[in-house]
Design an enzyme around this catalytic site. Structure first.
Site, short mmCIF file in Angstrom:
data_model
loop_
_atom_site.label_atom_id
_atom_site.label_comp_id
_atom_site.label_asym_id
_atom_site.label_seq_id
_atom_site.Cartn_x
_atom_site.Cartn_y
_atom_site.Cartn_z
N ARG A 138 9.98 1.09 3.59
CA ARG A 138 10.03 0.18 4.62
C ARG A 138 10.47 -0.97 4.37
O ARG A 138 10.58 -1.74 3.47
CB ARG A 138 8.40 0.07 4.98
CG ARG A 138 8.18 -0.16 6.42
CD ARG A 138 6.97 -0.39 6.56
NE ARG A 138 6.43 -0.66 8.04
CZ ARG A 138 5.41 -1.02 8.75
NH1 ARG A 138 4.35 -0.93 7.73
NH2 ARG A 138 5.39 -1.07 9.86
N GLY A 152 4.11 3.64 5.04
CA GLY A 152 3.88 4.65 5.81
C GLY A 152 3.28 5.95 5.23
O GLY A 152 3.53 7.04 5.61
N THR A 153 2.61 5.87 4.15
CA THR A 153 1.98 6.76 3.34
C THR A 153 1.29 7.76 4.16
O THR A 153 1.40 8.94 4.13
CB THR A 153 1.04 6.09 2.22
OG1 THR A 153 1.79 5.00 1.73
CG2 THR A 153 0.70 7.07 1.10
N THR A 154 0.37 7.28 4.91
CA THR A 154 -0.56 8.08 5.93
C THR A 154 0.08 8.83 6.82
O THR A 154 -0.02 10.04 6.87
CB THR A 154 -1.52 6.94 6.79
OG1 THR A 154 -1.85 5.85 5.83
CG2 THR A 154 -2.65 7.69 7.23
N TRP A 155 1.20 8.35 7.27
CA TRP A 155 2.19 8.87 8.32
C TRP A 155 3.00 10.23 7.70
O TRP A 155 3.02 11.50 8.14
CB TRP A 155 3.40 8.26 8.91
CG TRP A 155 4.01 8.76 9.86
CD1 TRP A 155 3.74 9.62 10.82
CD2 TRP A 155 5.36 8.09 10.30
NE1 TRP A 155 4.88 9.81 11.65
CE2 TRP A 155 5.84 9.11 11.41
CE3 TRP A 155 6.16 7.02 9.77
CZ2 TRP A 155 6.98 8.58 12.11
CZ3 TRP A 155 7.27 6.61 10.59
CH2 TRP A 155 7.61 7.64 11.79
N GLY A 177 1.83 0.01 13.70
CA GLY A 177 2.97 1.19 13.37
C GLY A 177 4.10 0.83 13.83
O GLY A 177 4.80 1.83 14.79
N HIS A 234 1.81 5.99 -5.56
CA HIS A 234 2.60 4.55 -5.54
C HIS A 234 3.25 4.33 -6.81
O HIS A 234 3.48 3.26 -6.87
CB HIS A 234 1.47 3.56 -5.16
CG HIS A 234 0.79 3.74 -3.88
ND1 HIS A 234 1.35 4.21 -2.55
CD2 HIS A 234 -0.51 3.39 -3.36
CE1 HIS A 234 0.51 3.83 -1.52
NE2 HIS A 234 -0.61 3.67 -2.18
N SER A 286 2.22 -5.85 6.94
CA SER A 286 1.34 -4.85 6.93
C SER A 286 0.58 -5.37 5.81
O SER A 286 -0.78 -5.12 5.82
CB SER A 286 2.09 -3.41 6.88
OG SER A 286 1.08 -2.47 6.89
N ARG A 336 -2.59 0.08 12.33
CA ARG A 336 -2.55 -1.12 12.76
C ARG A 336 -1.79 -1.36 14.20
O ARG A 336 -2.05 -0.94 15.10
CB ARG A 336 -2.41 -2.14 11.66
CG ARG A 336 -2.46 -3.60 12.09
CD ARG A 336 -2.15 -4.80 10.90
NE ARG A 336 -0.68 -4.57 10.93
CZ ARG A 336 0.27 -5.42 11.43
NH1 ARG A 336 -0.09 -6.21 12.42
NH2 ARG A 336 1.58 -5.14 11.15
P1 A3P Z 1 1.35 -1.69 10.27
O1 A3P Z 1 0.35 -2.60 9.44
O2 A3P Z 1 2.69 -2.42 10.21
O3 A3P Z 1 1.04 -1.34 11.55
P2 A3P Z 1 0.23 3.18 4.71
O4 A3P Z 1 0.04 4.44 5.23
O5 A3P Z 1 1.31 3.42 3.43
O6 A3P Z 1 -0.76 2.38 4.19
O7 A3P Z 1 1.06 2.15 5.82
C1 A3P Z 1 0.33 1.80 6.78
C2 A3P Z 1 1.32 1.29 7.89
O8 A3P Z 1 2.10 2.55 8.31
C3 A3P Z 1 0.44 0.38 8.92
O9 A3P Z 1 1.52 -0.55 9.36
C4 A3P Z 1 0.22 1.42 9.74
O10 A3P Z 1 -0.05 1.14 11.39
C5 A3P Z 1 1.49 2.36 9.76
N1 A3P Z 1 0.97 3.76 10.19
C6 A3P Z 1 -0.04 4.44 10.00
N2 A3P Z 1 0.08 5.55 10.61
C7 A3P Z 1 1.24 5.83 11.09
C8 A3P Z 1 2.02 7.03 11.98
N3 A3P Z 1 1.50 7.95 12.42
N4 A3P Z 1 3.35 6.51 12.51
C9 A3P Z 1 3.80 5.35 12.17
N5 A3P Z 1 3.20 4.47 11.56
C10 A3P Z 1 2.00 4.64 11.11
#
Ligand code: A3P
Length: 313
Positions: free
Chosen positions: A147, A69-72, A281, A125, A155, A279
């Protein structure tokens, strides 16, 4: 694609010769440094960061394992910290034009952020043991987002296959699962990574906030408030602030971010395709991929590794 290091330093070469090494499913070799596995070029970037990075007391560090959930978290923290300058409902908000990774740089993969935050925001990370000493000694704030390992694995598995060069063929689920259970993958093992920050959050709760993706999905608004309190930009109890929380929550939601043009068709300067960060989420997608036996095996490993720490997933 993140890896732009051309040459390894003498320090890095010497270090590598003393470390356990295994083949990585994605990037050549993995080396076990201070208990965690890193590809050769990332190890170089870690050493450079440890030698050169100068933390400030006002800094905020967002720490995750990849695919947690880094991006989030980057999106939320950016929107929170800059909410006076950038109204979350503004049509000019930077999150509408840039992927969150362009707005919050990684410590170990530095780049010029397109919009600077005050206070400075970084993500990493790195496990706690490998953070630069200047970060550990500073009075900065650390937010750790973990997570549940089964979803993290699934993921990662999808991510690895997207990043892998086509001519190498896909990584099989079984092969990836076996590495995951042994803890041998980039920045792994997950249990020690999470425990490092969990212990810090218990010992220094004013410095380290420990969050869980799964809980944040259930109640993003409360997590935003918690995060805002922790990083020192709390919301008031006024009614308007509830609207702002909702607006930030909506701005950073999976549905909203993943449907923006920049995230559907854009690329990071490193070449990584923005849509790969989005993907499904969801919580519990592991049920669509792991057999009950695999799930049970991983649950048992995690239970045993976390022991009596008090941390549960
Ligand atoms: P999934 O592959 O289970 O869908 P990171 O940002 O650390 O690379 O993690 C990516 C995971 O966070 C992916 O999970 C992605 O879909 C999910 N993700 C990205 N943006 C998100 C958001 N705004 N809210 C919730 N999950 C999110």
């Amino acid at each position: 694609q993140f890896l732009e290091v051309e040459e390894l330093s003498e320090e890095c070469r010497e270090l590598i010769s003393s470390l356990p090494t295994e083949k990585c499913l994605l990037f050549g070799n993995l080396h076990q440094y201070r208990g965690f596995w890193h590809p050769t070029k990332i190890l170089q970037t870690i050493l450079t960061c440890q030698n050169q990075f100068e933390a400030r007391d006002s800094d905020i560090y967002l720490v995750t394992l990849p695919k947690s959930g880094t991006t989030w978290l980057k999106a939320m923290a950016f929107a929170l910290v800059n909410r006076t300058q950038y109204d979350p409902k503004s049509t000019q908000h930077p999150l509408l034009s840039y992927n969150p990774h362009q707005l919050v740089p990684f410590l170990e993969f530095p780049h010029n952020d397109v919009v600077s935050s005050t206070p400075r925001l970084f993500s990493t990370h790195l496990p706690f043991v490998s953070l630069p000493e200047s970060v550990k000694k500073s009075g900065s704030k650390i937010v750790y987002l973990c997570r549940n390992p089964k979803d993290n694995f699934v993921s990662r598995f999808h991510w690895q296959n997207k990043l892998r060069r086509q001519e190498l063929g896909s990584i099989s689920l079984e092969e990836a699962f076996e590495s995951f259970c042994r803890g041998v993958y980039i920045y792994g093992p997950i249990w020690d990574h999470a425990l490092g920050y969990w212990k810090q959050s218990l010992e220094n709760p004013e410095r380290v906030l420990f969050l869980k993706y799964d809980e944040m999905k259930e109640d993003p608004g409360n997590h935003l408030r918690k995060l805002a309190d922790f990083i020192g930009c709390p919301f008031s109890k006024e009614k308007e602030s509830f609207n702002v929380v909702d607006q930030i929550s909506e701005l950073c939601s999976f549905d909203h971010l993943s449907n923006l043009e920049v995230n559907r068709t854009g690329k990071l300067p490193s070449g990584v395709i923005n849509s790969n960060f989005f993907r499904r989420g969801e919580v519990g997608d592991w049920k669509n991929h792991l057999t009950p036996q695999m799930a049970q095996k991983l649950d048992e490993i995690i239970k045993q590794k976390l022991g009596a720490s008090g941390l549960t997933f």
